[in-house]
Design a protein around this motif. Structure first.
Motif, PDB file in Angstrom:
ATOM      1  N   GLN A  29       0.689  -0.943  -0.200  1.00 17.87           N
ATOM      2  CA  GLN A  29      -0.099  -0.096   0.028  1.00 17.87           C
ATOM      3  C   GLN A  29       0.914   1.487  -0.235  1.00 17.87           C
ATOM      4  N   GLY A  30       2.313   1.531  -0.185  1.00 19.26           N
ATOM      5  CA  GLY A  30       2.932   2.247  -0.467  1.00 19.26           C
ATOM      6  C   GLY A  30       3.381   2.424   0.963  1.00 19.26           C
ATOM      7  N   GLY A  31       3.400   2.496   2.655  1.00 19.38           N
ATOM      8  CA  GLY A  31       3.304   2.374   3.461  1.00 19.38           C
ATOM      9  C   GLY A  31       4.914   1.922   3.887  1.00 19.38           C
ATOM     10  N   ARG A  32       5.408   1.727   4.886  1.00 19.85           N
ATOM     11  CA  ARG A  32       7.019   2.094   6.324  1.00 19.85           C
ATOM     12  C   ARG A  32       6.246   1.107   6.886  1.00 19.85           C
ATOM     13  N   TYR A  33       7.242  -0.022   7.049  1.00 22.27           N
ATOM     14  CA  TYR A  33       6.669  -0.813   8.079  1.00 22.27           C
ATOM     15  C   TYR A  33       8.095  -0.843   9.400  1.00 22.27           C
ATOM     16  N   ASN A  34       7.951   0.245  10.755  1.00 22.52           N
ATOM     17  CA  ASN A  34       8.252   0.025  11.680  1.00 22.52           C
ATOM     18  C   ASN A  34       8.768  -1.566  12.869  1.00 22.52           C
ATOM     19  N   GLU A  35       9.575  -2.052  12.224  1.00 19.37           N
ATOM     20  CA  GLU A  35       9.695  -2.923  12.583  1.00 19.37           C
ATOM     21  C   GLU A  35       9.871  -2.609  14.518  1.00 19.37           C
ATOM     22  N   ALA A  36      10.184  -2.037  14.545  1.00 22.23           N
ATOM     23  CA  ALA A  36      10.319  -1.922  17.059  1.00 22.23           C
ATOM     24  C   ALA A  36       9.158  -1.671  17.367  1.00 22.23           C
ATOM     25  N   THR A  37       7.996  -1.207  16.573  1.00 23.00           N
ATOM     26  CA  THR A  37       7.033  -1.275  16.925  1.00 23.00           C
ATOM     27  C   THR A  37       6.076  -1.884  16.330  1.00 23.00           C
ATOM     28  N   GLN A  39       4.021  -1.621  13.137  1.00 29.18           N
ATOM     29  CA  GLN A  39       3.042  -1.013  13.073  1.00 29.18           C
ATOM     30  C   GLN A  39       3.394  -0.369  11.302  1.00 29.18           C
ATOM     31  N   CYS A  40       2.429  -0.297  10.538  1.00 30.07           N
ATOM     32  CA  CYS A  40       2.734   0.539   9.636  1.00 30.07           C
ATOM     33  C   CYS A  40       2.607   1.585   9.884  1.00 30.07           C
ATOM     34  N   GLU A  41       3.506   2.927   9.163  1.00 28.67           N
ATOM     35  CA  GLU A  41       3.488   3.810   9.497  1.00 28.67           C
ATOM     36  C   GLU A  41       3.124   4.599   7.864  1.00 28.67           C
ATOM     37  N   LYS A  42       2.301   5.368   7.391  1.00 30.52           N
ATOM     38  CA  LYS A  42       2.045   5.690   6.043  1.00 30.52           C
ATOM     39  C   LYS A  42       2.489   7.463   5.738  1.00 30.52           C
TER      40      LYS A  42
END
Length: 42
Positions: A29-37, A39-42
């Motif tokens: 979906q064009g987001g960035r996945y934060n491995e630490a949390t 969660q997906c960050e758009k």
């Protein structure tokens, strides 16, 4: 008894698959996945 021995590996495998799917979906979906949390960050 056999059922209880199989339950943990099956549940673990499902959690791994779910984690991978969430990351892949986020990236698709064009987001960035934060491995630490986790969660997906758009």
């Amino acid at each position: 008894m056999m059922y209880k021995k199989l339950l943990l590996p099956i549940v673990s495998f499902m959690l791994v698959l779910t984690g991978c799917d969430a990351k892949d979906t986020c990236l698709d979906q064009g987001g960035r996945y934060n491995e630490a949390t986790k969660q997906c960050e758009k």
